[in-house]
Design a protein around this motif. Structure first.
Motif, PDB file in Angstrom:
ATOM      1  N   ARG A 200    -116.700 -58.804 -15.843  1.00 57.31           N
ATOM      2  CA  ARG A 200    -117.653 -57.781 -15.932  1.00 57.31           C
ATOM      3  C   ARG A 200    -118.354 -57.648 -14.407  1.00 57.31           C
ATOM      4  N   ALA A 201    -118.539 -58.855 -13.783  1.00 58.99           N
ATOM      5  CA  ALA A 201    -119.255 -58.810 -12.590  1.00 58.99           C
ATOM      6  C   ALA A 201    -118.429 -58.299 -11.492  1.00 58.99           C
ATOM      7  N   VAL A 202    -117.072 -58.518 -11.686  1.00 52.95           N
ATOM      8  CA  VAL A 202    -115.972 -58.021 -10.668  1.00 52.95           C
ATOM      9  C   VAL A 202    -115.839 -56.490 -10.768  1.00 52.95           C
ATOM     10  N   SER A 203    -115.868 -55.968 -11.980  1.00 54.34           N
ATOM     11  CA  SER A 203    -115.968 -54.644 -12.400  1.00 54.34           C
ATOM     12  C   SER A 203    -117.090 -53.760 -11.508  1.00 54.34           C
ATOM     13  N   LEU A 204    -118.174 -54.532 -11.583  1.00 52.86           N
ATOM     14  CA  LEU A 204    -119.195 -53.513 -10.889  1.00 52.86           C
ATOM     15  C   LEU A 204    -119.083 -53.215  -9.214  1.00 52.86           C
ATOM     16  N   PHE A 205    -118.153 -53.804  -8.630  1.00 48.75           N
ATOM     17  CA  PHE A 205    -117.933 -53.797  -7.181  1.00 48.75           C
ATOM     18  C   PHE A 205    -116.792 -52.766  -6.898  1.00 48.75           C
ATOM     19  N   LEU A 206    -116.169 -52.283  -8.063  1.00 50.24           N
ATOM     20  CA  LEU A 206    -115.023 -51.409  -7.798  1.00 50.24           C
ATOM     21  C   LEU A 206    -115.238 -50.063  -7.537  1.00 50.24           C
ATOM     22  N   ASP A 207    -114.769 -49.227  -6.524  1.00 50.11           N
ATOM     23  CA  ASP A 207    -114.929 -48.126  -6.239  1.00 50.11           C
ATOM     24  C   ASP A 207    -114.155 -47.187  -6.977  1.00 50.11           C
ATOM     25  N   ASP A 208    -114.552 -45.849  -6.806  1.00 56.44           N
ATOM     26  CA  ASP A 208    -113.821 -44.723  -7.941  1.00 56.44           C
ATOM     27  C   ASP A 208    -112.410 -44.745  -7.915  1.00 56.44           C
ATOM     28  N   GLU A 209    -111.994 -45.027  -6.622  1.00 57.46           N
ATOM     29  CA  GLU A 209    -110.457 -45.242  -6.292  1.00 57.46           C
ATOM     30  C   GLU A 209    -109.737 -46.172  -7.081  1.00 57.46           C
ATOM     31  N   ASN A 210    -110.574 -47.213  -7.630  1.00 57.83           N
ATOM     32  CA  ASN A 210    -109.852 -48.332  -8.098  1.00 57.83           C
ATOM     33  C   ASN A 210    -109.942 -48.312  -9.955  1.00 57.83           C
ATOM     34  N   ARG A 211    -110.421 -47.177 -10.322  1.00 55.21           N
ATOM     35  CA  ARG A 211    -110.910 -47.090 -11.760  1.00 55.21           C
ATOM     36  C   ARG A 211    -110.564 -45.879 -12.265  1.00 55.21           C
ATOM     37  N   ILE A 212    -109.878 -45.862 -13.492  1.00 58.31           N
ATOM     38  CA  ILE A 212    -109.630 -44.421 -14.258  1.00 58.31           C
ATOM     39  C   ILE A 212    -110.787 -44.450 -15.381  1.00 58.31           C
ATOM     40  N   VAL A 213    -111.308 -43.324 -15.556  1.00 61.48           N
ATOM     41  CA  VAL A 213    -112.143 -43.134 -16.539  1.00 61.48           C
ATOM     42  C   VAL A 213    -111.546 -43.074 -17.988  1.00 61.48           C
ATOM     43  N   SER A 214    -112.103 -43.729 -18.840  1.00 60.90           N
ATOM     44  CA  SER A 214    -111.453 -43.804 -20.123  1.00 60.90           C
ATOM     45  C   SER A 214    -111.697 -42.387 -20.955  1.00 60.90           C
ATOM     46  N   PRO A 215    -110.665 -42.009 -21.474  1.00 59.07           N
ATOM     47  CA  PRO A 215    -110.846 -40.646 -22.425  1.00 59.07           C
ATOM     48  C   PRO A 215    -111.759 -41.101 -23.543  1.00 59.07           C
ATOM     49  N   PHE A 216    -112.237 -42.150 -23.732  1.00 52.71           N
ATOM     50  CA  PHE A 216    -113.071 -42.511 -25.311  1.00 52.71           C
ATOM     51  C   PHE A 216    -114.348 -42.815 -24.736  1.00 52.71           C
ATOM     52  N   ASN A 217    -114.693 -43.168 -23.700  1.00 47.67           N
ATOM     53  CA  ASN A 217    -115.859 -43.432 -23.062  1.00 47.67           C
ATOM     54  C   ASN A 217    -116.261 -43.427 -21.741  1.00 47.67           C
ATOM     55  N   PRO A 218    -116.866 -42.375 -21.171  1.00 43.47           N
ATOM     56  CA  PRO A 218    -116.685 -42.103 -19.575  1.00 43.47           C
ATOM     57  C   PRO A 218    -117.613 -42.968 -18.930  1.00 43.47           C
ATOM     58  N   ARG A 219    -118.162 -43.955 -19.812  1.00 42.80           N
ATOM     59  CA  ARG A 219    -118.722 -45.208 -18.950  1.00 42.80           C
ATOM     60  C   ARG A 219    -118.046 -46.421 -18.745  1.00 42.80           C
TER      61      ARG A 219
ATOM     62  N   TYR B 110    -114.108 -47.881 -17.901  1.00 44.07           N
ATOM     63  CA  TYR B 110    -113.055 -47.683 -16.652  1.00 44.07           C
ATOM     64  C   TYR B 110    -111.762 -48.603 -17.124  1.00 44.07           C
ATOM     65  N   HIS B 111    -110.733 -48.088 -16.820  1.00 41.58           N
ATOM     66  CA  HIS B 111    -109.555 -48.715 -16.882  1.00 41.58           C
ATOM     67  C   HIS B 111    -109.078 -49.077 -15.515  1.00 41.58           C
ATOM     68  N   SER B 112    -108.532 -50.409 -15.368  1.00 43.87           N
ATOM     69  CA  SER B 112    -108.177 -50.673 -13.884  1.00 43.87           C
ATOM     70  C   SER B 112    -106.793 -50.241 -13.406  1.00 43.87           C
ATOM     71  N   ILE B 113    -106.779 -49.550 -12.330  1.00 43.29           N
ATOM     72  CA  ILE B 113    -105.380 -49.019 -11.745  1.00 43.29           C
ATOM     73  C   ILE B 113    -104.641 -50.211 -11.578  1.00 43.29           C
ATOM     74  N   ASN B 114    -105.116 -51.361 -11.213  1.00 37.93           N
ATOM     75  CA  ASN B 114    -104.439 -52.660 -10.691  1.00 37.93           C
ATOM     76  C   ASN B 114    -103.586 -53.122 -11.859  1.00 37.93           C
ATOM     77  N   TYR B 115    -104.069 -53.136 -13.092  1.00 41.36           N
ATOM     78  CA  TYR B 115    -103.433 -53.254 -14.312  1.00 41.36           C
ATOM     79  C   TYR B 115    -102.091 -52.658 -14.453  1.00 41.36           C
ATOM     80  N   PHE B 116    -102.234 -51.337 -14.249  1.00 42.87           N
ATOM     81  CA  PHE B 116    -100.999 -50.495 -14.288  1.00 42.87           C
ATOM     82  C   PHE B 116     -99.968 -50.558 -13.194  1.00 42.87           C
TER      83      PHE B 116
END
Length: 385
Positions: free
Chosen positions: A220-239, A241-247
């Protein structure tokens, strides 16, 4: 007071402090209604199940073990039995007496409770019909993804000494593991010491709620420091984010880690591409693109003006990306077998092979999966006729 007494009382105080924290976090997970409460819950909670008299209409998880509750289940007049070990199927011995045992790991598509015969059961019949004395254990768990399946493999599945592991996990891995707060670090196993650490980490995550809680807090802490370029907005909840690195790498690296564990244990790994029938023509066009091209489209899927249903678009992109990760894994590892039943499953109308949701399979779809696994096992001589 002697130094020995000081050390003794300090140690004792730390033990009591740890027990207090562990009890507190156990009740924290109980309060939040997670799927698993930890071992201390076994002391405080009771499971009232009369497995001989009760027929349950939903597959229920045991909060103490993380596995299914033992018993008979009825889903739309289709009955399934969960054995004392907590997975779907008749009672089995832990000992691999036949010398040919497969474990099928996956989510609800593998569990197959919508049909009388899930594909692991059909696969076992195919093997026996061809005079191969092999068992196929159904480790399919509804709503569970690769993080869960990996831990189940290490902590439960390995006890059954399987010769072959099959894994089908795509949609659930996107749904549950690709969130920034869920993605796990990867540790490739290159030695016996690495194997020991790997098993220890899995044990701690399952059995020590303090370790589990700190791991989740760290993500959870790591997720707070990621910028918009490294996360994908979930279609189920805009708050969320899915990890680009995961894909890009996370899913693939996790498969590689599981493979390194299997090699250390002398287990053959078989991966299965998962089909998700949404818009076959669109999906065929997506599959013509490279993984990198699809990831770029996934990042901007919300702004796509050519496809109105953004949720379907999200699923088509993520399904294609994870399946392409499996292609990369197979290309880089000669010991891994990749089974691809998707072309045949997409070749006809949805209801020929799928339930109405386009994800879960009917009996004919399960037969397609089982037949393709059987063919590839034989052609790659993992099982000899």
């Amino acid at each position: 007071m002697s130094n020995f007494k000081k050390i003794f009382f300090i140690t004792l105080a730390n033990i009591f402090l740890f027990i207090f924290i562990e009890i507190t976090l156990t009740f924290f997970f109980v309060f939040h209604k997670t799927n698993y409460y930890g071992p201390l819950a076994r002391l405080f909670l009771t499971e009232n199940n009369d497995t001989e008299k009760t027929i349950m209409y939903e597959m229920s998880f045991n909060k103490k073990t993380g596995m299914y509750n033992e018993g008979e289940y009825n889903f739309n007049n289709v009955k399934h039995f969960v054995n004392k070990y907590g997975f779907i199927g008749e009672e089995v011995d832990i000992e691999n007496k036949s010398g040919c045992r497969l474990i099928s790991l996956g989510g609800s598509t593998t569990a197959g409770i919508e049909t009388k015969e899930p594909y692991p059961k059909i696969l076992e019949k195919l093997l026996n019909q061809n005079y191969l004395n092999c068992e196929v254990l159904n480790f399919g768990f509804s709503g569970k993804a690769l993080n869960f399946l990996e831990k189940i493999l290490v902590n439960e599945g390995s006890k059954f000494n399987p010769n072959i592991i099959t894994i089908m996990s795509n949609r659930n891995s996107t749904m549950y593991d690709s969130y920034i707060t869920s993605a796990v670090a990867t540790d490739i196993i290159n030695s016996k010491f690495d194997l020991y650490l790997y098993e220890l980490k899995n044990f701690l995550f399952l059995e020590i709620m303090t370790y589990r809680f700190l791991s989740l807090v760290y993500n959870r802490a790591v997720s707070l420091f990621l910028d918009d370029e490294n996360r994908i907005v979930s279609p189920f909840n805009p708050r969320n984010y899915h990890s680009i690195n995961y894909f890009q790498n996370g899913y693939k690296d996790q498969i590689l880690r599981i493979n390194s564990y299997c090699k250390e244990k002398g287990i053959n790994l078989v991966l299965i591409k998962q089909a998700f029938f949404i818009d076959p023509n669109m999906q065929n066009n997506i599959n013509l693109l490279s993984k990198e091209e699809i990831i770029k489209k996934l990042i901007n899927y919300k702004n796509d003006k050519n496809y109105s249903n953004k949720t379907d678009l999200f699923w088509m992109y993520t399904n294609a990306i994870l399946n392409k990760n499996l292609d990369e894994v197979e290309a880089e590892n000669e010991n891994i077998i990749l089974v691809d039943p998707t072309k045949k499953l997409y070749a006809k109308n949805k209801l020929d092979f799928f339930q109405k949701d386009g994800l879960h399979l009917n009996l004919q779809g399960n037969q397609v999966i089982a037949n393709k696994i059987f063919e590839d096992l034989v052609s790659n001589q993992l099982i000899k006729k």
